[in-house]
Design an enzyme around this catalytic site. Sequence first.
Site, short mmCIF file in Angstrom:
data_model
loop_
_atom_site.label_atom_id
_atom_site.label_comp_id
_atom_site.label_asym_id
_atom_site.label_seq_id
_atom_site.Cartn_x
_atom_site.Cartn_y
_atom_site.Cartn_z
N GLY A 225 -4.11 39.52 51.69
CA GLY A 225 -4.59 38.16 51.93
C GLY A 225 -5.14 38.00 53.33
N SER A 226 -5.04 36.81 53.87
CA SER A 226 -5.67 36.47 55.14
C SER A 226 -4.95 37.13 56.31
CB SER A 226 -5.68 34.95 55.34
OG SER A 226 -4.40 34.48 55.71
N SER A 227 -5.72 37.41 57.37
CA SER A 227 -5.15 38.02 58.57
C SER A 227 -4.15 37.11 59.26
CB SER A 227 -6.28 38.38 59.55
OG SER A 227 -7.10 39.39 59.03
N ARG A 228 -4.41 35.81 59.22
CA ARG A 228 -3.51 34.86 59.89
C ARG A 228 -2.12 34.93 59.29
NH1 ARG A 228 -1.72 30.07 58.54
NH2 ARG A 228 -3.12 29.96 56.74
N VAL A 229 -2.02 34.87 57.96
CA VAL A 229 -0.72 34.94 57.30
C VAL A 229 -0.10 36.32 57.50
CG1 VAL A 229 0.47 34.75 55.09
CG2 VAL A 229 -1.42 33.20 55.63
N ALA A 230 -0.94 37.36 57.46
CA ALA A 230 -0.44 38.73 57.62
C ALA A 230 0.26 38.89 58.97
CB ALA A 230 -1.58 39.72 57.48
N GLU B 299 -2.88 44.56 53.58
CA GLU B 299 -4.28 44.76 53.21
C GLU B 299 -4.91 43.40 53.39
OE1 GLU B 299 -7.49 44.25 51.53
OE2 GLU B 299 -6.60 44.71 49.57
N CYS C 36 -12.44 40.97 49.28
CA CYS C 36 -12.15 41.38 50.64
C CYS C 36 -13.05 42.55 51.07
CB CYS C 36 -10.68 41.77 50.78
SG CYS C 36 -10.11 42.95 49.56
#
Length: 607
Positions: free
Chosen positions: A334-339, A353, A388
């Site tokens: 998913g999103s980089s922010r949540v990651a 990923e 993505c």
Amino acid sequence: MCRCLIAQCALVLSAHFLQRIRKAFLKASPSVSLPGTLENEARRRNKKPKMHGLGLGLRTEMSGRARITALNLLRSSFNQSRSLHSPAFATKAVEDISGSQPAEVYNLVQGNWEGSSTWSWILDPLNGEPFIKVPDVQEEGLEPFVESLSRCPKYGLHNPLRAQERYLMFGDISARAAHMLAQTEVSDFFTRLIQRVSPKSYKQAQAEIYVSQKFLENFSGDQVRFLARSFAIPGNHLGQHSHGFRWPYGPVAIITPFNFPLEIPLLQLMGALYMGNKPLLKVDSKVSIVMEHMLHLLHGCGLNKEDVDFINTDGKAMNKLLLEANPRMTLFTGSSRVAEKLAVDLKGRVKLEDAGFDWKILGPDVHEVDYVAWVCDQDAYACSGQKCSAQSILFMHENWVSSELISKMQSLAERRKLEDLTVGPVLTVTTNSMLEHVNKLLQIPGSKLLFGGKPLENHSIPDIYGAIQPTAVFVPIDEILKDTNFELVTKEIFGPFQIVTEYKQDQLPKVLDACESMHAHLTAAVVSNDPLFLQEVLGRSVNGTTYAGIRARTTGAPQNHWFGPAGDPRGAGIGTPDAIRLVWSCHREIIYDIGPLPKRWEIPPST
């Protein structure tokens, strides 16, 4: 021979007749249903479902033109269906899922399909009607999931030294599931179900089923136990030898996004199970109905219901669940922010990923312009750009500028239409947000709109989703590299949008500097058959899945390719044996030292 043919026809007609009787019986007897469809119904009817989608109000009426557009879209999709009825594991026929006949999704915990004390509505991305009801587990309802994960020991449900028969069991499950997905009726069912919740063309949706089916074929028979292959090294003396084993983590979690409702969660789920883990699966609630049905299929193929938990909840409650359950590893797509937040909250016990601002570089050798233009169109705009791996920026060598590449890309983009879902709703970015981004880019000196840049017309897509024409904006390479512009230009827009730029022969270092400065390194393409050019670009870049050659692309990785980012020790892979071993197992070394002791051994002096 005629008798055989007549007998076969009679069997087909009998089966079809029995299916019609079954449907009529279910319609006449609402208390009879497939598993999980009516559990706790009396209790649920007293609960008022929440609206999914930022709490915006429902559209209770549609214009005549919007109704016709939506119906035509659905008809163009469903006309491709060749099945006579839904598969046995289906809780509802795809064509019946609508505002007037909503579907329901359930959680799976400790082997039981259950509802929730609170529910949410998913809005139909084509017309805004509430058409799927999903559980919305709140923080006070997390305990059963925490308890379920806690029951799984750190050494897993199986490992190379315990319950080895489960490796064979999962080989058999994979074989049966692959056989099921290969059936036209089942493949068509999942294809159309994906289209209903994550609208994309029939062919794009069908590709998910094909890749998933081939993946399951790849891990049939003995292939699951081969994933746990160990090695031995001779020791220093008689009776000593070291063994390296692939060991499970035990309790794990999987969080996947909306854009590939079947392929991503299924491949990661099976990889986790193959290696001996017990996964808790959370798929974006907008599309979780797809994996709910896949779990029903897997149960029918022999999967123990206690081996997987399945939850529908929001991000806040899921974060609390991860902190309380403390899984040994969490896979997040998913999103980089949540990651990045999860990486901190879970103290690094993650595989990621995340986002991909994916680049494509066209080299100095210009040929096969029609083919390259078609691949660029597919990479940037298939699935409305909601991949993505979608082409985010195109670097054109100056030799390509004088070709017809851009005009051909524009023609291909303009033939995409809502009626066949070759362009459609964008589920995470609104129309206004995308157009605002375009306007900001056009304020950069030298920038220009190549094509698109307008909202879609004559549709009934709700405002909480996006709907724009396939769009390309040109930005000069020197302007891209300026600190004041770089972050804006390389912002990932998860929709039908791309940046285009050009570079001269002596500006290749600038292109490579731009690629080096990007923070996400997922996919890339180097479109050239010039070996020296390929060597230079590939040797100075890092993206994890990179295609090279005149047929290079950024999207569409099949099941036999590693797919995942590079340059980050937290990076996750998918699809291959190496990806499964990296993500879903760790190395364990056991040194056997059984003797015998040397004759007349004595205690030595202290050291």
